[in-house]
Design a protein around this motif. Sequence first.
Motif, PDB file in Angstrom:
ATOM      1  N   ARG A  61       0.823  -1.211   0.000  1.00  0.00           N
ATOM      2  CA  ARG A  61       0.000   0.000   0.000  1.00  0.00           C
ATOM      3  C   ARG A  61       0.856   1.259   0.000  1.00  0.00           C
ATOM      4  N   THR A 146     -15.215  -9.942  -1.841  1.00  0.00           N
ATOM      5  CA  THR A 146     -15.756  -8.830  -2.608  1.00  0.00           C
ATOM      6  C   THR A 146     -16.789  -9.348  -3.594  1.00  0.00           C
ATOM      7  N   LEU A 171      -8.601  -2.011  -4.651  1.00  0.00           N
ATOM      8  CA  LEU A 171      -8.818  -0.601  -4.327  1.00  0.00           C
ATOM      9  C   LEU A 171      -9.327  -0.407  -2.907  1.00  0.00           C
ATOM     10  N   THR A 172     -10.253  -1.283  -2.460  1.00  0.00           N
ATOM     11  CA  THR A 172     -10.782  -1.133  -1.105  1.00  0.00           C
ATOM     12  C   THR A 172      -9.850  -1.760  -0.078  1.00  0.00           C
ATOM     13  N   GLY A 173      -9.315  -2.956  -0.383  1.00  0.00           N
ATOM     14  CA  GLY A 173      -8.373  -3.585   0.538  1.00  0.00           C
ATOM     15  C   GLY A 173      -7.085  -2.804   0.649  1.00  0.00           C
ATOM     16  N   GLY A 174      -6.738  -2.066  -0.407  1.00  0.00           N
ATOM     17  CA  GLY A 174      -5.539  -1.238  -0.374  1.00  0.00           C
ATOM     18  C   GLY A 174      -5.812   0.188   0.039  1.00  0.00           C
ATOM     19  N   LEU A 175      -7.110   0.538   0.290  1.00  0.00           N
ATOM     20  CA  LEU A 175      -7.488   1.917   0.613  1.00  0.00           C
ATOM     21  C   LEU A 175      -6.802   2.887  -0.339  1.00  0.00           C
ATOM     22  N   THR A 176      -6.938   2.598  -1.630  1.00  0.00           N
ATOM     23  CA  THR A 176      -6.174   3.317  -2.649  1.00  0.00           C
ATOM     24  C   THR A 176      -6.897   4.588  -3.073  1.00  0.00           C
ATOM     25  N   PRO A 177      -6.363   5.765  -2.764  1.00  0.00           N
ATOM     26  CA  PRO A 177      -7.020   7.014  -3.164  1.00  0.00           C
ATOM     27  C   PRO A 177      -6.852   7.269  -4.658  1.00  0.00           C
ATOM     28  N   THR A 178      -7.609   8.229  -5.161  1.00  0.00           N
ATOM     29  CA  THR A 178      -7.543   8.542  -6.585  1.00  0.00           C
ATOM     30  C   THR A 178      -6.391   9.472  -6.925  1.00  0.00           C
ATOM     31  N   ASP A 180      -2.710  11.293  -5.058  1.00  0.00           N
ATOM     32  CA  ASP A 180      -1.855  11.500  -3.886  1.00  0.00           C
ATOM     33  C   ASP A 180      -0.664  12.334  -4.314  1.00  0.00           C
TER      34      ASP A 180
END
Length: 259
Positions: A61, A146, A171-178, A180
């Motif tokens: 992450r 998922t 995307l959710t498991g990695g809490l990946t923002p759009t 940064d």
Amino acid sequence: MSTIAERAAAAAGRTAEEPSSSQDAPAVEEFPPAPDPMAGYEPGDDDPDMVPVHLAWLRVRKEVRAIAKGEQYNGGGTRFNFRGVDTVVNTFGPVTLKHGVNVLPTQVDAEYRDTTTSKGNKMRECTVRVSWLIVGPKGDTLALQTQGEALDSADKGTAKAQSVALRVLLLTGGLTPTHDKDPDSSHVERGNEAPARSAESYRDEILDKKTSPSRLQQISYELANLRMLNTKVANENNDQETLDDLGRRIYGERTGGGS
């Protein structure tokens, strides 16, 4: 003094049985412990650190950082930006490989129904629930689940729905923002607006050997948003090259994909 059991046995013309000792009990078979799969392991130069899975996933992450909505859908009067599954997998794939993390589907439950589009075309809707294991370099795991949904007029609905479920997992498991921003990309000046990042600073970051392939992809998204992909800069050979061509070339060299 005789016990009640002894008197009852004497009245019946027999002797009371002596309680059996623990030595007369049948022996319980002891099974050897399961072998440790890492017992004979010796890390190589390119092997990941042997850390627990939650730490390995955290490292993934931290390196992925963010994935921008760099793709656009424009059809049927609808227009929106999104992050496609190929972009997400291409970003996570090399980083998970680097840190010894495997992402494995363990069970897929699918449901189907027939439907039609607004124009009357027949379609098949597929909804899947996928159970996943994120396996760390030491073999320990994280379990997640998922769902994905897709429409298709042929036989690709299940594959599409599973791809959506994979994208959702990463995307959710990695809490990946759009988006940064790089911490060095800008600074706040009191009384004045923060200066825009220069093309030369992007060039220097692209050429920096410490810049990871995933960061190179993120730089491409930033340049696209800033409309700077076609901005020419002096490359490492002092030749004029667009930031887009420079980034693609360096990305290919660092991932072994060529220019």
